[in-house]
Design a protein around this motif. Sequence first.
Motif, PDB file in Angstrom:
ATOM      1  N   VAL A   1       0.842  -1.204   0.000  1.00 10.65           N
ATOM      2  CA  VAL A   1       0.000   0.000   0.000  1.00 10.65           C
ATOM      3  C   VAL A   1       0.876   1.253   0.000  1.00 10.65           C
ATOM      4  N   LEU A   2       1.883   1.265   0.869  1.00 11.74           N
ATOM      5  CA  LEU A   2       2.719   2.460   0.979  1.00 11.74           C
ATOM      6  C   LEU A   2       3.597   2.645  -0.265  1.00 11.74           C
ATOM      7  N   CYS A   3       4.207   1.568  -0.724  1.00 10.94           N
ATOM      8  CA  CYS A   3       5.106   1.686  -1.891  1.00 10.94           C
ATOM      9  C   CYS A   3       4.303   2.041  -3.142  1.00 10.94           C
ATOM     10  N   ASP A   4       3.145   1.376  -3.342  1.00 11.04           N
ATOM     11  CA  ASP A   4       2.306   1.708  -4.517  1.00 11.04           C
ATOM     12  C   ASP A   4       1.956   3.192  -4.486  1.00 11.04           C
ATOM     13  N   GLY A   5       1.530   3.652  -3.300  1.00 10.23           N
ATOM     14  CA  GLY A   5       1.090   5.049  -3.165  1.00 10.23           C
ATOM     15  C   GLY A   5       2.227   6.029  -3.436  1.00 10.23           C
ATOM     16  N   LEU A   6       3.379   5.765  -2.828  1.00  8.83           N
ATOM     17  CA  LEU A   6       4.508   6.694  -3.012  1.00  8.83           C
ATOM     18  C   LEU A   6       5.012   6.652  -4.451  1.00  8.83           C
ATOM     19  N   GLU A   7       4.988   5.478  -5.055  1.00 13.45           N
ATOM     20  CA  GLU A   7       5.413   5.394  -6.467  1.00 13.45           C
ATOM     21  C   GLU A   7       4.481   6.205  -7.358  1.00 13.45           C
ATOM     22  N   ARG A   8       3.190   6.182  -7.031  1.00 11.97           N
ATOM     23  CA  ARG A   8       2.248   6.998  -7.830  1.00 11.97           C
ATOM     24  C   ARG A   8       2.544   8.489  -7.682  1.00 11.97           C
ATOM     25  N   LEU A   9       3.142   8.833  -6.530  1.00  9.37           N
ATOM     26  CA  LEU A   9       3.531  10.245  -6.346  1.00  9.37           C
ATOM     27  C   LEU A   9       4.866  10.551  -7.030  1.00  9.37           C
ATOM     28  N   GLY A  10       5.449   9.526  -7.646  1.00  3.69           N
ATOM     29  CA  GLY A  10       6.699   9.731  -8.379  1.00  3.69           C
ATOM     30  C   GLY A  10       7.951   9.491  -7.534  1.00  3.69           C
ATOM     31  N   TRP A  11       7.768   8.874  -6.345  1.00  5.30           N
ATOM     32  CA  TRP A  11       8.924   8.628  -5.485  1.00  5.30           C
ATOM     33  C   TRP A  11       9.683   7.399  -5.985  1.00  5.30           C
TER      34      TRP A  11
END
Length: 411
Positions: free
Chosen positions: A318-328
Amino acid sequence: MRAESETPQSDNPFTIPVASRLRRLPPYLFGKINKLKYEKRVAGVDVIDLGMGNPTDPPDPQVVEKLVEATKDSRNHRYSVSNGIANLRREVAIRYKKRHGVTLDHNSEVIACIGSKEGFSHLCLALMGPGDTAIVPAPSFPIHVYAVVLASANVIALDVRDPSEYLRNIAYTCEHLYPRPKVVVANFPHNPSTTTVESDFFVELVRLAKKYEFLVISDFAYADIGFDGYQPPSFLSTPGALDVGVEFTTMSKAYSMAGWRIGFCSGNSEMVRALATIKGYYDYGIFQPIQIAAIVAMRQCDDFIVDLSAEYQRRRDVLCDGLERLGWELERPKAGMFVWAKIPEPWNEMGSIEFSMKLLDEAGVAVSPGRGFGEEGEGFLRLAIVENEQRLRQAVREIGRCLRREPVVTP
Ligand SMILES: Cc1ncc(COP(=O)(O)O)c(C=O)c1O
């Protein structure tokens, strides 16, 4: 750096003549952020706290029930034994055999500690003094540095994010430093960088330990939290490991018993004896009902730790998917309770401490700045996956909002 703490601590120098070992401690870099977190909480802000690896999930109910039952027995309120009751140490040995194929004599090769942090610190005090040197992983889990400094010894912090390079640099240091390092600390899965190794890493470490005559302390706090089928290897399962080192395990993480303060040091009998000696002077052992309940946890809660590990894996996603969507940019951890993320541009120029302050102040999300783990951590953040999936989604939304870049797809 200083041990992570929930309460604000003062950076002011002491006005009394404290021991030089206190003055040698490195500066406290979590101070500003802890103070702001405290102020936010006092002001009633619902901070999503991904700052500390402090599990929010309760332990298995049967462990709590055993604690209550054992507490009602009046015989369990006396001083216990400082190295842990025999049945507890036996259970640790049984577990090592079952999980890692390691045979341990519970009388001479296992000792209980008041959490692995206490054990690690006192072992450093038992093994090192002025003029001694320890090699520790960098970025550094704070106590790996502080315990050596408090023992009045010297620290060489080597980057651990490429484990082969860590080994090469250990060998190089041993070739060029006189007197040679006395202790090498291993910590895989690593906190904070989440670096993991396979068992061949430990084969080489044991070879180096024998060649250069250093002692190994393996901090195996995340032994039971592996993802996607990865099972972290134990240092002790390496042939020859018992000749050169010990390994710390803990009930804090996989059993969600962090506040109970119970962990273990297992391995080389002389190192265990050194720790037992110093602990024999300093403490009277862990409250006996806690030791009894820990036996139940190790005997009966295999399903609990499997389920909790799966829960941490879902949170990681959940956290990695979300942060990746933010371009992290981040590497999905294979184990442990943390995500180690690179600070995205243009925010990386702020430095990790200021950026963490911004996330806390404007998004209400507390994270640990990489700089708090030493210079090697600058440019990164450590996010503990200790809140539930819904809270982690909320954290990503708030971070996205604060950085004025909403996620492309809102989960
Ligand atoms: C690598 C590592 N070692 C040790 C500890 C402390 O464990 P314990 O609760 O057993 O003292 C932690 C806790 O965050 C950790 O991350």
